[in-house]
Write a protein that holds these residues in place. Structure first.
Motif, PDB file in Angstrom:
ATOM      1  N   LYS A  39      20.832  36.006  41.139  1.00 25.49           N
ATOM      2  CA  LYS A  39      19.930  36.916  40.433  1.00 25.49           C
ATOM      3  C   LYS A  39      19.653  38.171  41.265  1.00 25.49           C
ATOM      4  N   ASP A  40      20.484  39.196  41.025  1.00 23.47           N
ATOM      5  CA  ASP A  40      20.362  40.475  41.724  1.00 23.47           C
ATOM      6  C   ASP A  40      21.014  41.542  40.853  1.00 23.47           C
ATOM      7  N   ASP A  41      20.424  42.732  40.829  1.00 23.88           N
ATOM      8  CA  ASP A  41      20.935  43.794  39.960  1.00 23.88           C
ATOM      9  C   ASP A  41      22.364  44.209  40.323  1.00 23.88           C
ATOM     10  N   ALA A  42      22.756  44.016  41.586  1.00 24.01           N
ATOM     11  CA  ALA A  42      24.087  44.454  42.038  1.00 24.01           C
ATOM     12  C   ALA A  42      25.034  43.280  42.284  1.00 24.01           C
ATOM     13  N   ILE A  43      24.736  42.114  41.691  1.00 20.08           N
ATOM     14  CA  ILE A  43      25.567  40.939  41.955  1.00 20.08           C
ATOM     15  C   ILE A  43      26.991  41.134  41.443  1.00 20.08           C
ATOM     16  N   GLY A  44      27.188  41.950  40.436  1.00 22.19           N
ATOM     17  CA  GLY A  44      28.532  42.161  39.895  1.00 22.19           C
ATOM     18  C   GLY A  44      29.304  43.268  40.568  1.00 22.19           C
ATOM     19  N   THR A  45      28.656  43.982  41.507  1.00 21.18           N
ATOM     20  CA  THR A  45      29.323  45.119  42.159  1.00 21.18           C
ATOM     21  C   THR A  45      29.349  44.939  43.669  1.00 21.18           C
ATOM     22  N   THR A  46      28.346  45.446  44.354  1.00 16.83           N
ATOM     23  CA  THR A  46      28.378  45.406  45.822  1.00 16.83           C
ATOM     24  C   THR A  46      27.904  44.088  46.411  1.00 16.83           C
ATOM     25  N   ASN A  47      27.120  43.325  45.675  1.00 16.71           N
ATOM     26  CA  ASN A  47      26.516  42.122  46.240  1.00 16.71           C
ATOM     27  C   ASN A  47      27.132  40.822  45.740  1.00 16.71           C
ATOM     28  N   HIS A  48      28.336  40.887  45.180  1.00 13.63           N
ATOM     29  CA  HIS A  48      28.997  39.652  44.753  1.00 13.63           C
ATOM     30  C   HIS A  48      29.469  38.873  45.980  1.00 13.63           C
ATOM     31  N   PRO A  49      29.522  37.533  45.890  1.00  8.81           N
ATOM     32  CA  PRO A  49      30.020  36.737  47.018  1.00  8.81           C
ATOM     33  C   PRO A  49      31.485  37.065  47.299  1.00  8.81           C
ATOM     34  N   GLN A  50      31.881  36.883  48.560  1.00  9.26           N
ATOM     35  CA  GLN A  50      33.272  37.106  48.970  1.00  9.26           C
ATOM     36  C   GLN A  50      33.821  35.827  49.591  1.00  9.26           C
ATOM     37  N   VAL A  51      35.015  35.430  49.159  1.00  4.15           N
ATOM     38  CA  VAL A  51      35.669  34.253  49.710  1.00  4.15           C
ATOM     39  C   VAL A  51      36.756  34.699  50.682  1.00  4.15           C
ATOM     40  N   LEU A  52      36.733  34.142  51.890  1.00  5.60           N
ATOM     41  CA  LEU A  52      37.731  34.426  52.918  1.00  5.60           C
ATOM     42  C   LEU A  52      38.615  33.197  53.118  1.00  5.60           C
ATOM     43  N   VAL A  53      39.914  33.407  53.252  1.00  5.48           N
ATOM     44  CA  VAL A  53      40.850  32.301  53.433  1.00  5.48           C
ATOM     45  C   VAL A  53      41.720  32.577  54.658  1.00  5.48           C
ATOM     46  N   LYS A 106      55.414  31.715  63.803  1.00  3.49           N
ATOM     47  CA  LYS A 106      54.173  31.547  63.052  1.00  3.49           C
ATOM     48  C   LYS A 106      53.320  32.809  63.167  1.00  3.49           C
ATOM     49  N   GLU A 107      52.681  33.158  62.067  1.00  2.00           N
ATOM     50  CA  GLU A 107      51.900  34.394  62.015  1.00  2.00           C
ATOM     51  C   GLU A 107      50.546  34.130  61.362  1.00  2.00           C
ATOM     52  N   PRO A 108      49.449  34.508  62.045  1.00  2.00           N
ATOM     53  CA  PRO A 108      48.127  34.340  61.426  1.00  2.00           C
ATOM     54  C   PRO A 108      47.926  35.330  60.287  1.00  2.00           C
ATOM     55  N   LEU A 109      47.384  34.861  59.186  1.00  4.04           N
ATOM     56  CA  LEU A 109      47.191  35.683  58.001  1.00  4.04           C
ATOM     57  C   LEU A 109      45.798  35.403  57.428  1.00  4.04           C
ATOM     58  N   TYR A 110      45.327  36.297  56.571  1.00  3.87           N
ATOM     59  CA  TYR A 110      44.074  36.031  55.874  1.00  3.87           C
ATOM     60  C   TYR A 110      44.054  36.767  54.550  1.00  3.87           C
ATOM     61  N   LEU A 111      43.190  36.310  53.660  1.00  6.05           N
ATOM     62  CA  LEU A 111      42.924  36.982  52.399  1.00  6.05           C
ATOM     63  C   LEU A 111      41.418  37.031  52.177  1.00  6.05           C
ATOM     64  N   ALA A 112      40.964  38.041  51.457  1.00  8.74           N
ATOM     65  CA  ALA A 112      39.545  38.194  51.146  1.00  8.74           C
ATOM     66  C   ALA A 112      39.408  38.665  49.708  1.00  8.74           C
ATOM     67  N   THR A 113      38.565  38.011  48.937  1.00  7.73           N
ATOM     68  CA  THR A 113      38.371  38.440  47.558  1.00  7.73           C
ATOM     69  C   THR A 113      37.595  39.753  47.519  1.00  7.73           C
ATOM     70  N   SER A 114      37.898  40.562  46.504  1.00  4.50           N
ATOM     71  CA  SER A 114      37.121  41.778  46.279  1.00  4.50           C
ATOM     72  C   SER A 114      36.190  41.496  45.113  1.00  4.50           C
ATOM     73  N   THR A 115      36.306  42.214  44.011  1.00  3.52           N
ATOM     74  CA  THR A 115      35.438  41.952  42.868  1.00  3.52           C
ATOM     75  C   THR A 115      35.970  40.809  42.015  1.00  3.52           C
ATOM     76  N   PHE A 116      35.097  40.248  41.195  1.00  2.00           N
ATOM     77  CA  PHE A 116      35.501  39.252  40.205  1.00  2.00           C
ATOM     78  C   PHE A 116      35.746  39.976  38.882  1.00  2.00           C
TER      79      PHE A 116
END
Length: 384
Positions: A301-315, A326-336
């Motif tokens: 419940k936040d006015d900006a949850i769909g834009t700047t304040n959405h959760p981010q998943v890191l993998v 072997k090479e270290p890699l990562y991914l990060a979600t942006s917007t939903f």
């Protein structure tokens, strides 16, 4: 895993409150006679076990509940028909269901709302005003789907018929809600850029998942989120962030990070295992029913949850090339897509599909495609 699945799938303890009020005369004007309220509680079932997928339309688990009445300022207690104090706290659903008398009598005429608090864990004894029910919730304490704090208040406004004594009946349908929504990962898939195009890596291991950019606290009554916990993610910082979370979880499990076990003999129903996306598995892994999966609750419940304040998943990933490098890699979600909403009790199920272009992208960010279903379950496909 630290996060108990819930997510469910998602929510809702449904209650119907019927208020009978004899302060309406034939002209529809109110007098000051007391009110009586009867309660019917139904459709309360448990969510799934820890870390398991929550099915669409599952109800949020309800252990104990307490009923309050208010005029917006003061909390009032009802009485039995004989004038003694009525029971307002029920330690279990069975405790509630076994009642003979489900009517709260002699409530003041100014009472205009029913409030129900669920899963408090004990009887609230000191509250005498509406403000006394206020408290701050911590997201770290809202990860067990069997113990989510639940709350709802509904006005007594809809008059439907009369009781046996000729008093107007006020009905309020109350759906208990948690103050969280949920993210689950349903699958990982390493795609080729195009059909017939070889992948850069012969296999990719998924080793760690964590949540970033989430609210740490929220208002109990209204649910408004506050205080963001956010790490700035760059290629230079991200692996230190993964390691910091892993070290914290090694000594005292943390809810926001899961380090997958390399023990292949571990039970997938109770422990997350390292996932290998290779030719033998056709470069994909889907979590099956009954097995634990990465899942995290967050305050929405936040006015900006769909834009700047959405959760981010890191993998965190490890790619293996054909020469064994072997090479270290990562991914990060942006917007939903569609955006995360401020609604409670939504479950966003994320299917992590990516290819070499995603991994080569300097930002390593994924746009997450979401198919929202209602605790509520929301399948999500990340796009890079």
């Amino acid at each position: 895993m630290k996060v108990k699945s819930f997510l469910l799938t998602a929510l809702a303890a449904s209650m119907t409150f019927v208020a009978c009020d004899n302060n309406d005369n034939e002209m529809g004007q109110l007098d000051n006679t007391p009110k009586s309220v009867s309660i019917n509680l139904s459709n309360v079932i448990s969510t799934r076990g820890a870390g398991q997928a929550i099915k669409d339309d599952s109800k949020v688990s309800l252990a104990d509940l307490q009923v309050f009445f208010t005029n917006g300022t003061t909390l009032y207690k009802g009485k039995t028909v004989s004038g003694t104090e009525a029971v307002h706290y029920f330690s279990t659903k069975d405790d509630f269901d076994s009642r003979d008398d489900r009517v709260f009598h002699f409530l003041p005429a100014e009472v205009n709302k029913v409030i129900v608090v669920g899963n408090n864990g004990s009887k609230i004894t000191e509250a005498t005003t509406y403000a006394d029910l206020q408290k701050k919730l911590a997201i770290a304490e809202q990860q067990d789907p069997q113990k989510l704090d639940l709350y709802k208040e509904v006005e007594l406004t809809s008059v439907e018929g009369q009781d046996d004594l000729g008093h107007p009946l006020y009905k309020a349908n109350v759906v208990l809600e948690p103050r969280v929504s949920r993210i689950e990962i349903g699958a990982f898939k390493y795609n080729a850029i195009a059909e017939g195009t070889p992948r850069k890596y012969t296999s990719i291991e998924v080793q760690q998942v964590m949540l970033n950019n989430y609210f740490t606290t929220a208002d109990f009554q209204v649910g408004t989120a506050s205080t963001v916990s956010k790490e700035e993610i760059t290629a230079a910082s991200v692996f230190g962030i993964f390691e910091k979370a892993a070290q914290a979880g090694a000594t005292n499990p943390v809810w926001y990070s899961d380090v997958f076990s390399a023990d292949k003999s571990a039970d997938p129903a109770t422990k997350l295992q390292v996932i290998t996306l290779g030719v033998a598995a056709q470069y994909e892994h889907a979590y099956t029913e009954g097995n634990v999966r990465p899942a995290y609750h967050f305050f929405p419940k936040d006015d900006a949850i769909g834009t700047t304040n959405h959760p981010q998943v890191l993998v965190k990933l490890i790619g293996t090339k054909s020469d064994g490098t072997k090479e270290p890699l990562y991914l990060a979600t942006s917007t939903f897509n569609p955006a995360v909403t401020a609604d409670f009790a939504k479950i966003y199920v994320m299917n992590f599909e990516f290819d070499d272009e995603d991994l080569d992208n300097p930002q390593k960010c994924v746009e997450v495609t979401v198919d929202v279903m209602s605790w509520d379950v929301v399948p999500v496909t990340p796009e890079f």
